[in-house]
Design a protein around this motif. Structure first.
Motif, PDB file in Angstrom:
ATOM      1  N   CYS A 157     -20.121  68.098 -50.479  1.00  0.00           N
ATOM      2  CA  CYS A 157     -19.219  68.081 -49.383  1.00  0.00           C
ATOM      3  C   CYS A 157     -19.311  67.275 -48.028  1.00  0.00           C
ATOM      4  O   CYS A 157     -20.526  67.305 -47.638  1.00  0.00           O
ATOM      5  CB  CYS A 157     -18.540  69.507 -48.743  1.00  0.00           C
ATOM      6  N   ALA A 196     -15.389  66.226 -51.991  1.00  0.00           N
ATOM      7  CA  ALA A 196     -14.806  66.923 -51.173  1.00  0.00           C
ATOM      8  C   ALA A 196     -15.093  66.566 -49.571  1.00  0.00           C
ATOM      9  O   ALA A 196     -16.339  66.429 -49.187  1.00  0.00           O
ATOM     10  CB  ALA A 196     -15.128  68.545 -51.254  1.00  0.00           C
ATOM     11  N   ASP A 225      -9.845  67.549 -47.761  1.00  0.00           N
ATOM     12  CA  ASP A 225      -9.581  68.698 -48.507  1.00  0.00           C
ATOM     13  C   ASP A 225      -9.610  69.897 -47.836  1.00  0.00           C
ATOM     14  O   ASP A 225      -8.633  70.815 -48.177  1.00  0.00           O
ATOM     15  CB  ASP A 225     -10.451  68.522 -49.789  1.00  0.00           C
TER      16      ASP A 225
END
Length: 284
Positions: A157, A196, A225
């Motif tokens: 992420c 992400a 996101d």
């Protein structure tokens, strides 16, 4: 101006020394830094008791001077060449399956510290190949090469906080900017559409509900996101004062609205911070 008392919902127990000493010992013995300590995070006792921490790379001195941040501002020292291995060793000793790496801003470095993120990620993977890594980077002045360097290292992420609404950004962040942060998140998605992305706001700087919702729309427009919403807490009298304490019910409502708007994962609450329960957020 008199200091307003903290509402009951933003008070957090300091925890038991026995619960936090293991993490503190691992960190201090290696001369490492965590945003938990440098940023006076209200959740550090809880996180330490669960043997987790968010590592603050490249020292504890930042080249920026944001009005809300407790991290020391000044001229940073030289990078510790052993830092990547020290962080990796700490991750191994703490048995972390998910780790968050953040850093001070290092505008003094040619690559603004992006290379150090990569070095630490590589060191962690050598020792702990099963550990997932989330990064929370500064804006790198929007430099596409710096962002691409971190993206290429394949974190699970990529987090970059927009921090506040457009109107207040210059006063709150000073050396950064609202549009710059949006550009960072947009660039990440251009480079890796399936990676992400995550961002967060600290409420309480004087923003309106409408401005918060506008910011959420702007984040969604660049493909963000995941979202965190938390209450800003003034770290000292020298820092920007809190203009308003948003209630737990308001945080719940904003979280519900954010999900309805299209964010895939949302954490919204007075004590929520960027990396709070980050592993669980990634599993939602």
């Amino acid at each position: 101006m008199p200091v307003s008392p903290l509402p009951s919902w933003v008070k957090r127990s300091i925890g038991k020394a026995s619960d936090t000493s293991a993490v503190q010992q691992v960190i201090k013995q290696r001369g490492l830094h965590t945003i938990c300590e440098e940023g006076r995070c209200p959740n550090r006792a809880e996180c330490y008791s669960q043997k987790t921490a968010t590592f603050l790379l490249m020292g504890g001195v930042c080249t920026r001077a944001c009005s809300f941040c407790q991290v020391e501002t000044g001229r940073p020292g030289q990078l510790d060449p052993e830092e990547p291995e020290k962080v990796a060793e700490a991750v191994q000793l703490l048995g972390l399956s998910y780790v968050v790496l953040t850093s001070v801003a290092r505008d003094d470095l040619p690559d603004q510290g992006s290379g150090r993120f990569v070095e630490v990620m590589q060191a962690i993977r050598q020792r702990c190949p099963g550990t997932d890594i989330e990064v929370l980077t500064p804006d790198f002045r929007g430099d596409r090469d710096c962002i691409a360097r971190v993206v290429a290292a394949q974190p699970i992420c990529y987090n970059h906080n927009i921090e506040t609404v457009r109107r207040l950004s210059q006063a709150v962040r000073r050396s950064s900017g609202y549009e710059l942060s949006l550009r960072v998140l947009k660039t990440v998605k251009e480079l890796a559409p399936n990676l992400a992305t995550k961002s967060g706001l600290m409420l309480g700087h004087g923003e309106t509900r409408a401005e918060v919702l506008e910011t959420l729309q702007d984040l969604l427009a660049v493909g963000c996101d995941r979202l965190t919403l938390g209450q800003y807490l003034q770290p000292s009298l020298a820092h920007r004062p809190v203009e308003r304490y948003w209630t737990p019910a308001e945080f719940v409502e904003l979280g519900q609205i954010a999900r309805q708007m299209g964010f895939q994962q949302v954490r919204s609450g007075p004590l929520v911070r960027s990396s709070y329960h980050a592993a669980e957020m990634g599993q939602d």
